[in-house]
Design a protein around this motif. Structure first.
Motif, PDB file in Angstrom:
ATOM      1  N   HIS A 251      -2.386  -0.983   0.030  1.00 28.72           N
ATOM      2  CA  HIS A 251      -2.730  -0.412  -0.938  1.00 28.72           C
ATOM      3  C   HIS A 251      -3.159  -1.318  -2.454  1.00 28.72           C
TER       4      HIS A 251
ATOM      5  N   THR B  15      -4.337   7.945  -5.568  1.00 24.31           N
ATOM      6  CA  THR B  15      -3.415   8.887  -5.034  1.00 24.31           C
ATOM      7  C   THR B  15      -2.103   8.497  -5.790  1.00 24.31           C
ATOM      8  N   VAL B  16      -1.021   9.334  -5.473  1.00 24.57           N
ATOM      9  CA  VAL B  16       0.328   9.353  -6.670  1.00 24.57           C
ATOM     10  C   VAL B  16       0.643   7.698  -6.260  1.00 24.57           C
ATOM     11  N   ARG B  17       0.509   7.372  -5.123  1.00 24.78           N
ATOM     12  CA  ARG B  17       0.718   5.787  -3.986  1.00 24.78           C
ATOM     13  C   ARG B  17      -0.149   5.347  -5.038  1.00 24.78           C
ATOM     14  N   GLU B  18      -1.045   4.911  -4.691  1.00 23.16           N
ATOM     15  CA  GLU B  18      -2.318   3.997  -5.544  1.00 23.16           C
ATOM     16  C   GLU B  18      -1.765   4.492  -6.936  1.00 23.16           C
ATOM     17  N   ARG B  19      -1.325   5.343  -7.932  1.00 26.03           N
ATOM     18  CA  ARG B  19      -0.842   5.040  -8.909  1.00 26.03           C
ATOM     19  C   ARG B  19       0.014   4.304  -8.795  1.00 26.03           C
TER      20      ARG B  19
ATOM     21  N   LYS C  44     -11.514   1.327  -5.633  1.00 22.13           N
ATOM     22  CA  LYS C  44     -11.670   2.858  -6.094  1.00 22.13           C
ATOM     23  C   LYS C  44     -11.963   2.345  -7.397  1.00 22.13           C
TER      24      LYS C  44
ATOM     25  N   SER D 139      -7.540   9.611 -11.430  1.00 28.09           N
ATOM     26  CA  SER D 139      -7.742  10.775 -11.219  1.00 28.09           C
ATOM     27  C   SER D 139      -8.594  10.064  -9.721  1.00 28.09           C
TER      28      SER D 139
ATOM     29  N   THR E 267      -6.965   0.479  -4.086  1.00 26.17           N
ATOM     30  CA  THR E 267      -6.848   0.634  -5.371  1.00 26.17           C
ATOM     31  C   THR E 267      -8.179  -0.015  -5.851  1.00 26.17           C
TER      32      THR E 267
END
Length: 230
Positions: free
Chosen positions: A202, A169-173, A209, A166, A206
């Motif tokens: 990125h 971000t979408v890009r990081e996923r 985080k 959670s 990631t």
């Protein structure tokens, strides 16, 4: 320049600590490494406890770590090295066999940057040391998929996956999934139509985080959360 390489003088050799409870194994590794101009053996240890002491004393770039040793094993030693202030750039490369899958998984979670099979040839060992020193993960895909898939394909892992992801971000996923597949920054950039520098940013975000020490731990998370198919 990577973090690992950046901590030593530009152009200096890769400083390696050898850890194995068999003196003949350590001697063989030393003979192999001593003839390489870009590698320097800075110490040896026969137990996990000695490995931690030697790592703190010599501050190696790479620790070549056996897993099964008397007393403090390689997993615990890896965890202590990874948690030691001042050794953030030290990379641990663990040695294993096909029969020790669970040990490899535990070592990766403890902070290891990769693993090699004990029957790896000289060229593969030298390559592995240079790869992890450069800040990359060394994870044989055929073994990693079987290993992490078997150990994390549980209902509990699936339930916590969304909570863990959670913060991304979408890009990081997307980036995390590609790291899990073993892609380099350049390959991630090509896949997502990004520059290598942007892809690297990125990956760094990631890692921060998720509290990951390096790319190897990102691979573990990618498998655990199902971003990479098991």
């Amino acid at each position: 320049m990577t973090a690992a390489a950046g901590d030593r003088q530009r152009g200096g050799p890769i400083r390696v600590l050898l850890v194995d409870d068999e003196v003949l194994v350590r001697s063989g590794f030393r003979l192999l490494l001593d003839v390489e101009d870009d590698i320097e053996v800075v110490g040896e240890a026969s137990t996990g406890g000695e490995a931690v002491e030697q790592a703190r004393a010599t501050r190696p770039d790479v620790v070549l770590m056996d897993i099964r040793m008397p007393g403090v094993d390689g997993i615990r030693a890896t965890e202590e090295i990874a948690a030691t202030r001042g050794l953030e750039s030290t990379r641990v490369l663990v040695l294993t066999t096909y029969e020790t899958d669970s040990y490899v998984y535990d070592a990766l979670r403890a902070g290891a940057s990769g693993f090699l099979l004990k029957d790896a040839g000289p060229a593969e060992l030298l390559h592995g040391i240079r790869v992890v020193d450069a800040g990359d993960a060394l994870l044989a895909p055929r073994i990693t998929r079987r290993l992490i898939g078997r150990l994390t394909a549980t209902e509990a892992a699936a339930r916590v996956a969304e909570e863990r992801l959670s913060v991304l971000t979408v890009r990081e996923r997307e980036v995390l999934a590609l790291v899990g597949r073993g892609l380099s920054n350049e390959e991630i950039g090509a896949e997502l139509v990004l520059s290598p520098a942007t892809a690297r940013t990125h990956v760094s975000h990631t890692m921060r985080k998720l509290g990951a020490r390096d790319r190897a731990q990102l691979v573990v998370v990618a498998y655990e959360t199902g971003l990479v198919g098991r």
